[in-house]
Design a protein around this motif. Sequence first.
Motif, short mmCIF file in Angstrom:
data_model
loop_
_atom_site.label_atom_id
_atom_site.label_comp_id
_atom_site.label_asym_id
_atom_site.label_seq_id
_atom_site.Cartn_x
_atom_site.Cartn_y
_atom_site.Cartn_z
N ALA A 12 38.38 20.61 58.62
CA ALA A 12 36.92 21.31 59.52
C ALA A 12 36.03 21.80 58.59
O ALA A 12 36.36 22.54 57.52
N VAL A 13 34.79 21.53 58.90
CA VAL A 13 33.79 22.48 58.39
C VAL A 13 32.56 22.72 59.66
O VAL A 13 32.65 22.24 60.52
N THR A 27 35.47 30.26 57.24
CA THR A 27 35.84 31.29 55.90
C THR A 27 35.19 32.85 56.00
O THR A 27 35.80 33.80 55.80
N ARG A 28 33.63 32.66 56.43
CA ARG A 28 33.05 33.85 56.43
C ARG A 28 31.83 33.93 57.54
O ARG A 28 31.87 32.82 58.34
N PRO A 36 40.71 25.25 65.33
CA PRO A 36 41.98 24.78 64.61
C PRO A 36 42.87 25.59 63.68
O PRO A 36 41.97 26.62 63.28
N LYS A 37 43.90 25.46 63.71
CA LYS A 37 44.96 26.43 62.83
C LYS A 37 44.52 25.47 61.34
O LYS A 37 44.75 24.55 61.06
N HIS A 38 44.04 26.57 60.59
CA HIS A 38 43.59 25.89 59.08
C HIS A 38 43.66 27.16 58.06
O HIS A 38 43.59 28.28 58.24
N THR A 39 43.51 26.68 56.83
CA THR A 39 43.40 27.37 55.77
C THR A 39 41.96 26.88 54.92
O THR A 39 42.20 25.81 54.30
N ARG A 40 41.06 27.62 54.66
CA ARG A 40 39.87 27.21 54.36
C ARG A 40 39.43 25.85 54.60
O ARG A 40 39.03 25.12 53.60
N GLY A 41 39.57 25.60 55.86
CA GLY A 41 39.11 24.26 56.35
C GLY A 41 40.10 23.38 56.21
O GLY A 41 40.00 21.94 56.88
#
Length: 237
Positions: free
Chosen positions: A202-203, A209-210, A188-193
């Motif tokens: 998304a999680v 993120t890390r 998925p294209k995302h920023t911090r989920g």
Amino acid sequence: MLSPAASREVHLAVSTCPEAPRRYRGHDILYWLLETAKHGPEYGVNALTREALPSPAARLACNPLLSGTDGGHDIHLRELGRRGMHLHGRLENIDDGDLTFTDDLPEHLTTVEAGFNNRMRKAIDGYIAAARIDAPEQPAVSLDDWLPSEPSTLNLTDAGITSVLWATGYGLDLSFIDIPVLDEWGYPKHTRGVTEQAGLYAVGLPWLTRHYSSIRGGVGLDAKLVANALQGADGRT
């Protein structure tokens, strides 16, 4: 020869997943990976963050070779070979019971053994030093240049092999999402989920993120970011 732990003959096609010590500098290695990924950026150590990955493909790379048996221990492929396990290169072809392996096993073993020192160890040691944590030094590991001498081809019947385990791990498959939010890797294209699609989050994905993003001890930290986004705390919703 027999593998002592299994009491049977075992053949292993070696991947490039890195070896790592189960215990490192006084703690379980997972403790350090979680702490370094979580707190490292506070001290300028960002090696275990998503932005520090060498390429997008690295998000889907395999985890270190570790065992939880008998309280947890290291896995050293050369040592398994010495104990009787047959080590081969990557499985390249199967034709009517005939298996063909690549002839790059020495290179694979070198990659496996170097993986921890090249990335994870530098990050952990950097965090320990920057945060001034009192952690005992890890004894140096002796250089091991032992090599097996297995053929590049193997017949299942001749070798007496009756069971085959496909230990290939899990692949990311989000093709059921019929929305154009996935990149070329199916990620998925995302920023911090928070994805590019309003209302879609998304999680639990590798390297969301890390380094900790897909493990039980870290998924909750990313979930907090998504929860804040849902509440509008970061100004995105």
